[in-house]
Design a protein around this motif. Structure first.
Motif, PDB file in Angstrom:
ATOM      1  N   GLY A 175      31.225  53.774  54.293  1.00 13.20           N
ATOM      2  CA  GLY A 175      32.178  52.989  53.537  1.00 13.20           C
ATOM      3  C   GLY A 175      32.952  53.735  52.484  1.00 13.20           C
ATOM      4  N   VAL A 176      32.712  55.043  52.303  1.00 14.40           N
ATOM      5  CA  VAL A 176      33.496  55.804  51.333  1.00 14.40           C
ATOM      6  C   VAL A 176      34.983  55.734  51.669  1.00 14.40           C
ATOM      7  CG1 VAL A 176      33.222  58.002  52.573  1.00 14.40           C
ATOM      8  CG2 VAL A 176      33.714  58.017  50.137  1.00 14.40           C
ATOM      9  N   VAL A 177      35.319  55.626  52.968  1.00 14.94           N
ATOM     10  CA  VAL A 177      36.722  55.549  53.355  1.00 14.94           C
ATOM     11  C   VAL A 177      37.335  54.208  52.956  1.00 14.94           C
ATOM     12  CG1 VAL A 177      36.547  57.220  55.221  1.00 14.94           C
ATOM     13  CG2 VAL A 177      36.074  54.824  55.694  1.00 14.94           C
ATOM     14  N   LEU A 178      36.510  53.168  52.911  1.00 17.07           N
ATOM     15  CA  LEU A 178      37.018  51.882  52.455  1.00 17.07           C
ATOM     16  C   LEU A 178      37.303  51.909  50.966  1.00 17.07           C
ATOM     17  CD1 LEU A 178      34.745  49.309  54.328  1.00 17.07           C
ATOM     18  CD2 LEU A 178      36.994  50.150  54.976  1.00 17.07           C
ATOM     19  N   GLN A 179      36.462  52.610  50.214  1.00 16.04           N
ATOM     20  CA  GLN A 179      36.643  52.690  48.774  1.00 16.04           C
ATOM     21  C   GLN A 179      37.934  53.411  48.404  1.00 16.04           C
ATOM     22  OE1 GLN A 179      33.013  54.566  47.470  1.00 16.04           O
ATOM     23  NE2 GLN A 179      31.756  52.965  48.383  1.00 16.04           N
ATOM     24  N   SER A 180      38.402  54.281  49.291  1.00 17.05           N
ATOM     25  CA  SER A 180      39.649  55.004  49.019  1.00 17.05           C
ATOM     26  C   SER A 180      40.868  54.102  49.147  1.00 17.05           C
ATOM     27  CB  SER A 180      39.798  56.189  49.981  1.00 17.05           C
ATOM     28  OG  SER A 180      40.069  55.722  51.301  1.00 17.05           O
ATOM     29  N   GLY A 181      40.681  52.960  49.804  1.00 23.77           N
ATOM     30  CA  GLY A 181      41.797  52.028  49.972  1.00 23.77           C
ATOM     31  C   GLY A 181      42.764  52.421  51.067  1.00 23.77           C
ATOM     32  N   LYS A 182      42.443  53.438  51.864  1.00 23.00           N
ATOM     33  CA  LYS A 182      43.379  53.931  52.871  1.00 23.00           C
ATOM     34  C   LYS A 182      43.007  53.523  54.292  1.00 23.00           C
ATOM     35  CE  LYS A 182      44.396  58.107  50.167  1.00 23.00           C
ATOM     36  NZ  LYS A 182      44.343  59.572  50.151  1.00 23.00           N
ATOM     37  N   TYR A 183      41.810  52.973  54.470  1.00 23.76           N
ATOM     38  CA  TYR A 183      41.297  52.792  55.821  1.00 23.76           C
ATOM     39  C   TYR A 183      41.919  51.578  56.497  1.00 23.76           C
ATOM     40  CZ  TYR A 183      37.928  52.476  59.624  1.00 23.76           C
ATOM     41  OH  TYR A 183      37.334  52.415  60.856  1.00 23.76           O
ATOM     42  N   LYS A 184      42.838  51.796  57.404  1.00 18.70           N
ATOM     43  CA  LYS A 184      43.442  50.736  58.215  1.00 18.70           C
ATOM     44  C   LYS A 184      43.926  49.563  57.363  1.00 18.70           C
ATOM     45  CE  LYS A 184      40.880  51.697  62.484  1.00 18.70           C
ATOM     46  NZ  LYS A 184      40.031  52.794  62.097  1.00 18.70           N
ATOM     47  N   GLN A 185      44.335  49.837  56.132  1.00 17.82           N
ATOM     48  CA  GLN A 185      44.712  48.740  55.249  1.00 17.82           C
ATOM     49  C   GLN A 185      45.997  48.059  55.694  1.00 17.82           C
ATOM     50  OE1 GLN A 185      43.218  47.254  52.970  1.00 17.82           O
ATOM     51  NE2 GLN A 185      41.587  48.546  52.250  1.00 17.82           N
TER      52      GLN A 185
ATOM     53  N   ASP B 171      45.479  34.976  59.685  1.00 19.78           N
ATOM     54  CA  ASP B 171      45.224  34.175  60.883  1.00 19.78           C
ATOM     55  C   ASP B 171      43.742  34.048  61.175  1.00 19.78           C
ATOM     56  OD1 ASP B 171      48.043  33.806  61.684  1.00 19.78           O
ATOM     57  OD2 ASP B 171      47.991  35.981  61.933  1.00 19.78           O
ATOM     58  N   LEU B 172      42.950  34.988  60.682  1.00 27.45           N
ATOM     59  CA  LEU B 172      41.502  34.968  60.882  1.00 27.45           C
ATOM     60  C   LEU B 172      40.842  35.712  59.733  1.00 27.45           C
ATOM     61  CD1 LEU B 172      38.953  34.507  62.733  1.00 27.45           C
ATOM     62  CD2 LEU B 172      39.464  36.739  63.758  1.00 27.45           C
ATOM     63  N   ILE B 173      39.736  35.168  59.225  1.00 28.23           N
ATOM     64  CA  ILE B 173      38.940  35.821  58.193  1.00 28.23           C
ATOM     65  C   ILE B 173      37.589  36.187  58.791  1.00 28.23           C
ATOM     66  CG2 ILE B 173      37.790  35.563  55.949  1.00 28.23           C
ATOM     67  CD1 ILE B 173      39.975  33.543  55.204  1.00 28.23           C
ATOM     68  N   ILE B 174      37.145  37.416  58.539  1.00 30.65           N
ATOM     69  CA  ILE B 174      35.840  37.879  59.024  1.00 30.65           C
ATOM     70  C   ILE B 174      34.984  38.255  57.822  1.00 30.65           C
ATOM     71  CG2 ILE B 174      34.604  39.582  60.407  1.00 30.65           C
ATOM     72  CD1 ILE B 174      37.156  39.907  62.075  1.00 30.65           C
ATOM     73  N   VAL B 175      33.775  37.713  57.769  1.00 30.00           N
ATOM     74  CA  VAL B 175      32.792  38.108  56.760  1.00 30.00           C
ATOM     75  C   VAL B 175      31.827  39.064  57.456  1.00 30.00           C
ATOM     76  CG1 VAL B 175      31.158  37.341  55.013  1.00 30.00           C
ATOM     77  CG2 VAL B 175      33.013  35.813  55.721  1.00 30.00           C
TER      78      VAL B 175
ATOM     79  N   LEU C 285      45.015  44.710  60.809  1.00 28.21           N
ATOM     80  CA  LEU C 285      43.694  44.504  60.206  1.00 28.21           C
ATOM     81  C   LEU C 285      43.714  44.974  58.763  1.00 28.21           C
ATOM     82  CD1 LEU C 285      40.761  43.595  61.145  1.00 28.21           C
ATOM     83  CD2 LEU C 285      40.236  46.035  61.080  1.00 28.21           C
ATOM     84  N   ARG C 286      43.238  44.114  57.858  1.00 31.47           N
ATOM     85  CA  ARG C 286      43.200  44.463  56.437  1.00 31.47           C
ATOM     86  C   ARG C 286      41.792  44.265  55.894  1.00 31.47           C
ATOM     87  NH1 ARG C 286      45.837  41.026  53.036  1.00 31.47           N
ATOM     88  NH2 ARG C 286      45.939  39.296  54.510  1.00 31.47           N
ATOM     89  N   TYR C 287      41.361  45.187  55.025  1.00 29.91           N
ATOM     90  CA  TYR C 287      40.120  45.025  54.274  1.00 29.91           C
ATOM     91  C   TYR C 287      40.483  44.554  52.871  1.00 29.91           C
ATOM     92  CZ  TYR C 287      37.469  47.275  57.976  1.00 29.91           C
ATOM     93  OH  TYR C 287      36.875  47.557  59.176  1.00 29.91           O
ATOM     94  N   VAL C 288      39.914  43.449  52.460  1.00 31.16           N
ATOM     95  CA  VAL C 288      40.308  42.796  51.213  1.00 31.16           C
ATOM     96  C   VAL C 288      39.098  42.654  50.295  1.00 31.16           C
ATOM     97  CG1 VAL C 288      41.112  40.622  50.207  1.00 31.16           C
ATOM     98  CG2 VAL C 288      42.262  41.574  52.216  1.00 31.16           C
ATOM     99  N   ALA C 289      39.245  43.164  49.070  1.00 31.34           N
ATOM    100  CA  ALA C 289      38.159  43.103  48.081  1.00 31.34           C
ATOM    101  C   ALA C 289      38.489  42.228  46.882  1.00 31.34           C
ATOM    102  CB  ALA C 289      37.814  44.522  47.608  1.00 31.34           C
TER     103      ALA C 289
ATOM    104  N   VAL D  70      39.227  41.390  56.972  1.00 32.07           N
ATOM    105  CA  VAL D  70      37.789  41.619  56.830  1.00 32.07           C
ATOM    106  C   VAL D  70      37.475  41.655  55.337  1.00 32.07           C
ATOM    107  CG1 VAL D  70      35.857  43.167  57.288  1.00 32.07           C
ATOM    108  CG2 VAL D  70      37.683  42.930  58.978  1.00 32.07           C
ATOM    109  N   ILE D  71      36.537  40.850  54.889  1.00 24.43           N
ATOM    110  CA  ILE D  71      36.158  40.839  53.486  1.00 24.43           C
ATOM    111  C   ILE D  71      35.387  42.117  53.162  1.00 24.43           C
ATOM    112  CG2 ILE D  71      34.927  39.606  51.669  1.00 24.43           C
ATOM    113  CD1 ILE D  71      37.390  38.137  52.786  1.00 24.43           C
TER     114      ILE D  71
END
Length: 518
Positions: free
Chosen positions: A236-246, A297-301, A284-288, A261-262
């Motif tokens: 998840g370090v790539v998610l923390q960078s805010g760059k991953y498939k955002q 259109d769809l939310i994934i937990v 696809l977006r990762y949202v924090a 994706v939450i």
């Protein structure tokens, strides 16, 4: 006797895992039996082998690159952080215990013999072993008990290639500093350097390359460009960078589906959603944060390694109320593993976080009781034939995936099963699993890899398209498995073009000759 090469890095997230996958692909293309190996992996992205053993996802996709089945021997030790101070220790695919960092550091010498035996067992079955280090070998505070960087290289007498990431800046300082902090015997083991993630004209870099070679005496074997190759990230370090498939926009498809994706603090197995991100009509977006949720259109937990802790985060951040509000406005929600548990009415027992019990989001009439026994299985099954609403067109579609969870979830009277499990670790059974609400707008499952199932995913996406008045796409239009194979080949081709692969062969052969001469 097998040959070996080890990829170490000047830091975490410099591209070691991807380059190991690329070498595995190249050696396999060249006709060699090749396998990856990482003695100790710290990651929340894990998968399950055919024997029900848990191992890091990085070694799984490296095995895929080599065209072989994942084997827990490729990753004998897996650490899954449960907090900032503790990790679950998984040894040869099974949970050993939870340890804090100090206790684990003291425990590591007890693992050396087993790691060595496991490596030798795997090496006897392959021509070339491609090893991956962790973090940096210059972490001098950990050097005395190292089992994953130079300690591992010394254990099996492997030559080392050092990888440095130029995209983060300071690449020459990181190369020089890393080598300077190594012991003389360790520096002698480093046979080359790869500069990774370069953008621009390589001619402008060459004066620096020549100078760093003069200063260190270590040749630069190649400069890899920043590739737009879509492969799994280790953690998840790539998610923390805010760059991953955002902001994955698709140039070919005007009518894209917005899927969120939450981004939980302890998100695990976010690789579950790579197949979605690769679809031709998905953004696809990762949202924090609540203000970034929008109206998808769809939310994934997703899954979580600290379900109750992450549920606290959802409540405190305001995301919980936003998810519930979106669902009340007609937006569908899917929960995977820990996300499935979070979507229920009640979560009981403090096995994971010390919290006795909590109310969930209440989107599913379910209750989860946590247990210490961990379920790790490969599964086959199907979407339940009685599902309704959004998922009705997917009735009885086949599923393949895996389960990694601690806890049992029971359904209340206002839910029905979402899936039917027909085998676990190749043992036939018939078990109703997961949950879906009466309206068919909220569903949860313990099956990881759900979206890797092409027909299920396309059927779901076409239902979302229909809700927006957009024509469906054919079921057979996109194969994620073929897509991954293409990505491995793109990576291998780029590495052949930009790295001196023949020199890497020579390095391995020379080391093998030296070992034989001793």
């Amino acid at each position: 006797m097998s040959q070996s090469i080890m990829i170490q890095g000047t830091a975490s997230d410099v591209g070691k895992s991807v380059l190991v996958a690329g070498l595995c692909r190249i050696f396999t293309q060249d006709g060699h039996r090749c396998a990856p190996f990482k003695s100790q992996n710290m990651a929340l992205n894990s998968g399950i082998t055919a024997n029900g053993d848990e191992m890091g996802r990085a070694q799984i996709f490296q095995a895929e690159a080599a065209g072989i089945a994942p084997d827990v021997r490729m990753n004998p030790v897996l650490l899954k952080p449960t907090s900032d101070r503790k990790s679950q220790v998984i040894l040869m695919g099974k949970v050993l215990c939870d340890m804090d960092a100090v206790s684990y550091h003291q425990f590591k010498p007890q693992l050396q013999n087993q790691i060595h035996e496991v490596y030798q067992s795997l090496a006897r079955e392959h021509d070339i072993m491609v090893l991956e280090g962790a973090g940096s070998p210059a972490e001098i505070n950990l050097r005395d008990r190292d089992i994953v960087n130079m300690g591992m290289a010394e254990m099996i007498d492997a030559p080392v290639i050092l990888v440095a990431d130029i995209d983060r800046g300071g690449v020459f300082a990181s190369i020089y500093g890393t080598l300077a902090l190594l012991a003389e015997s360790e520096r002698a083991r480093v046979k080359g350097v790869i500069i990774n993630k370069f953008r621009g004209d390589v001619a402008l870099l060459m004066p620096g390359v020549r100078q760093i070679e003069e200063l260190t005496g270590v040749p630069v074997l190649g400069v890899m460009p920043y590739l737009q190759v879509d492969l799994e990230d280790e953690d998840g370090v790539v998610l923390q960078s805010g760059k991953y498939k955002q902001a994955k926009a698709n140039d070919k498809e005007e009518n894209t589906l917005d899927i969120v994706v939450i981004q939980l603090p302890h998100i695990s197995n976010f690789t579950d959603f790579n197949a979605l991100a690769a679809q031709p009509d998905v953004r696809l977006r990762y949202v924090a944060r609540p203000e970034l949720l929008g109206a998808p259109d769809l939310i994934i937990v997703p899954g979580s390694k600290n379900t109750l802790g992450d549920l606290c985060y959802l409540n405190e951040s305001g995301l919980a109320s936003c998810i519930i509000a979106q669902h009340n406005q007609g937006k569908p929600v899917i929960g995977i593993c820990g996300g499935f548990q979070i979507m229920g009415k009640r979560l009981i027992d403090g096995v994971e976080s010390g919290i006795d019990e909590m109310d969930g989001l209440g989107l599913l009439d379910c209750e989860t009781v946590f247990a210490r026994n961990k379920i790790t299985t490969q599964v086959t099954g199907q979407i339940h034939p009685n599902v309704t609403g959004l998922f009705a067109p997917g009735k009885s579609l086949p599923l393949i995936g895996y389960e990694i969870h601690m806890g049992e979830t029971t359904r209340g009277q206002h839910t029905r099963p979402f899936t039917v499990i027909t085998s676990r670790n190749k043992k036939a059974l018939q078990f109703e699993d997961g949950a879906i609400n009466e309206q068919g707008s909220a569903a949860g499952t313990y099956i990881h890899g759900l979206f890797d199932n092409a027909d299920f995913t396309r059927t779901l996406l076409n239902q979302l398209r229909a809700g927006k008045g957009i024509a469906p796409l054919p079921l057979s239009q996109f194969s994620y498995q073929l897509y991954k194979e293409q990505q491995f080949d793109i990576l291998a081709d780029a590495m052949r073009q930009h790295i001196d692969i023949e020199e890497i062969y020579k390095i391995m052969q020379q080391q093998q000759q030296n070992r034989s001469a001793v």
